[in-house]
Scaffold this motif. Structure first.
Motif, PDB file in Angstrom:
ATOM      1  N   ARG A   9       5.189  -2.308 -41.077  1.00  0.00           N
ATOM      2  CA  ARG A   9       4.517  -3.320 -40.270  1.00  0.00           C
ATOM      3  C   ARG A   9       5.315  -3.535 -38.986  1.00  0.00           C
ATOM      4  O   ARG A   9       6.535  -3.732 -39.028  1.00  0.00           O
ATOM      5  N   GLU A  10       4.633  -3.471 -37.851  1.00  0.00           N
ATOM      6  CA  GLU A  10       5.325  -3.570 -36.581  1.00  0.00           C
ATOM      7  C   GLU A  10       4.817  -4.739 -35.748  1.00  0.00           C
ATOM      8  O   GLU A  10       3.668  -5.165 -35.859  1.00  0.00           O
ATOM      9  N   PHE A  11       5.682  -5.205 -34.897  1.00  0.00           N
ATOM     10  CA  PHE A  11       5.369  -6.310 -34.015  1.00  0.00           C
ATOM     11  C   PHE A  11       4.392  -5.876 -32.924  1.00  0.00           C
ATOM     12  O   PHE A  11       4.516  -4.782 -32.369  1.00  0.00           O
ATOM     13  N   VAL A  12       3.444  -6.773 -32.621  1.00  0.00           N
ATOM     14  CA  VAL A  12       2.480  -6.529 -31.556  1.00  0.00           C
ATOM     15  C   VAL A  12       2.700  -7.506 -30.402  1.00  0.00           C
ATOM     16  O   VAL A  12       2.914  -7.099 -29.259  1.00  0.00           O
ATOM     17  N   THR A  33      12.519 -18.290 -30.129  1.00  0.00           N
ATOM     18  CA  THR A  33      13.892 -17.783 -30.170  1.00  0.00           C
ATOM     19  C   THR A  33      13.909 -16.298 -29.848  1.00  0.00           C
ATOM     20  O   THR A  33      12.864 -15.655 -29.768  1.00  0.00           O
ATOM     21  N   TYR A  34      15.091 -15.743 -29.718  1.00  0.00           N
ATOM     22  CA  TYR A  34      15.256 -14.355 -29.316  1.00  0.00           C
ATOM     23  C   TYR A  34      14.721 -13.370 -30.345  1.00  0.00           C
ATOM     24  O   TYR A  34      14.443 -12.223 -30.032  1.00  0.00           O
ATOM     25  N   ASP A  35      14.576 -13.805 -31.600  1.00  0.00           N
ATOM     26  CA  ASP A  35      14.170 -12.893 -32.667  1.00  0.00           C
ATOM     27  C   ASP A  35      12.683 -13.032 -32.995  1.00  0.00           C
ATOM     28  O   ASP A  35      12.263 -12.753 -34.115  1.00  0.00           O
ATOM     29  N   THR A  36      11.892 -13.430 -32.013  1.00  0.00           N
ATOM     30  CA  THR A  36      10.466 -13.648 -32.228  1.00  0.00           C
ATOM     31  C   THR A  36       9.745 -12.400 -32.718  1.00  0.00           C
ATOM     32  O   THR A  36       8.737 -12.500 -33.401  1.00  0.00           O
ATOM     33  N   ALA A  37      10.235 -11.222 -32.385  1.00  0.00           N
ATOM     34  CA  ALA A  37       9.579  -9.986 -32.788  1.00  0.00           C
ATOM     35  C   ALA A  37       9.937  -9.543 -34.212  1.00  0.00           C
ATOM     36  O   ALA A  37       9.397  -8.554 -34.701  1.00  0.00           O
ATOM     37  N   GLN A  38      10.808 -10.250 -34.849  1.00  0.00           N
ATOM     38  CA  GLN A  38      11.255  -9.869 -36.185  1.00  0.00           C
ATOM     39  C   GLN A  38      10.315 -10.443 -37.241  1.00  0.00           C
ATOM     40  O   GLN A  38      10.202 -11.665 -37.375  1.00  0.00           O
ATOM     41  N   ARG A  39       9.663  -9.571 -37.999  1.00  0.00           N
ATOM     42  CA  ARG A  39       8.653 -10.062 -38.944  1.00  0.00           C
ATOM     43  C   ARG A  39       9.266 -10.934 -40.029  1.00  0.00           C
ATOM     44  O   ARG A  39       8.588 -11.802 -40.575  1.00  0.00           O
ATOM     45  N   GLY A  40      10.529 -10.735 -40.337  1.00  0.00           N
ATOM     46  CA  GLY A  40      11.172 -11.521 -41.384  1.00  0.00           C
ATOM     47  C   GLY A  40      11.351 -12.985 -41.035  1.00  0.00           C
ATOM     48  O   GLY A  40      11.635 -13.800 -41.909  1.00  0.00           O
ATOM     49  N   THR A  41      11.169 -13.325 -39.757  1.00  0.00           N
ATOM     50  CA  THR A  41      11.338 -14.717 -39.340  1.00  0.00           C
ATOM     51  C   THR A  41      10.044 -15.522 -39.483  1.00  0.00           C
ATOM     52  O   THR A  41      10.052 -16.724 -39.275  1.00  0.00           O
ATOM     53  N   TYR A  42       8.944 -14.851 -39.817  1.00  0.00           N
ATOM     54  CA  TYR A  42       7.659 -15.538 -39.939  1.00  0.00           C
ATOM     55  C   TYR A  42       7.436 -15.995 -41.378  1.00  0.00           C
ATOM     56  O   TYR A  42       7.584 -15.231 -42.322  1.00  0.00           O
ATOM     57  N   GLU A  43       7.056 -17.229 -41.510  1.00  0.00           N
ATOM     58  CA  GLU A  43       6.925 -17.849 -42.826  1.00  0.00           C
ATOM     59  C   GLU A  43       5.528 -17.704 -43.423  1.00  0.00           C
ATOM     60  O   GLU A  43       5.375 -17.700 -44.641  1.00  0.00           O
ATOM     61  N   TYR A  44       4.531 -17.643 -42.575  1.00  0.00           N
ATOM     62  CA  TYR A  44       3.150 -17.667 -43.042  1.00  0.00           C
ATOM     63  C   TYR A  44       2.390 -16.463 -42.484  1.00  0.00           C
ATOM     64  O   TYR A  44       2.551 -16.099 -41.312  1.00  0.00           O
ATOM     65  N   TRP A  45       1.544 -15.878 -43.335  1.00  0.00           N
ATOM     66  CA  TRP A  45       0.800 -14.676 -42.965  1.00  0.00           C
ATOM     67  C   TRP A  45      -0.663 -14.809 -43.351  1.00  0.00           C
ATOM     68  O   TRP A  45      -0.976 -15.358 -44.415  1.00  0.00           O
ATOM     69  N   GLY A  46      -1.520 -14.280 -42.492  1.00  0.00           N
ATOM     70  CA  GLY A  46      -2.916 -14.155 -42.829  1.00  0.00           C
ATOM     71  C   GLY A  46      -3.145 -12.894 -43.640  1.00  0.00           C
ATOM     72  O   GLY A  46      -2.218 -12.097 -43.864  1.00  0.00           O
ATOM     73  N   GLN A  47      -4.380 -12.651 -44.022  1.00  0.00           N
ATOM     74  CA  GLN A  47      -4.682 -11.556 -44.938  1.00  0.00           C
ATOM     75  C   GLN A  47      -4.875 -10.219 -44.241  1.00  0.00           C
ATOM     76  O   GLN A  47      -4.917  -9.206 -44.898  1.00  0.00           O
TER      77      GLN A  47
END
Length: 125
Positions: free
Chosen positions: A44-47, A103-117
């Motif tokens: 999964r990659e950042f867009v 923050t500087y790590d906005t592109a890091q998927r591990g920093t996101y707490e909630y995900w859609g389907q």
């Protein structure tokens, strides 16, 4: 917060799609919103991402100039306008949210707490 992504579909090379991310449950304006994608067999990659107020946006290099991220906090909705689509843009697209400030790590998927389907985008050649 619960997230629901929509708007995917099948489009020809060079076409456009507009994805939406509808949020419910908590104050949408409290979250940084990001879009990620995952193609078969790939990570999964950042867009793109957008700050809580919408005044800051950030894109992966391959999306710059083609994709536009936006949000409407009054409607609890985030959007990703995708133009000049290419076959390599084919993937499942996910919206995600994270609390706190930009923050500087906005592109890091591990920093996101909630995900859609996720919503499928297929670009035919």
């Amino acid at each position: 917060v619960q997230l629901q992504a929509s708007g995917g579909g099948l489009v020809q090379t060079g076409g456009s799609l507009r994805l939406s991310c509808t949020a419910s449950g908590r104050t949408f304006s409290s979250y940084v919103v990001g879009w990620f994608r995952q193609a078969p067999g790939k990570e999964r990659e950042f867009v793109a991402a957008i700050s809580r107020s919408g005044d800051i946006t950030y894109y992966a290099d391959s999306m710059k100039g083609r994709f536009t991220i936006s949000r409407d906090n009054a409607k609890n909705t985030g959007n990703l306008q995708m133009n000049s689509l290419k076959p390599e843009d084919t993937a499942v697209y996910y919206c995600a949210a994270r609390s706190g400030y930009w923050t500087y790590d906005t592109a890091q998927r591990g920093t996101y707490e909630y995900w859609g389907q996720g919503t499928q985008v297929t670009v035919s050649s």
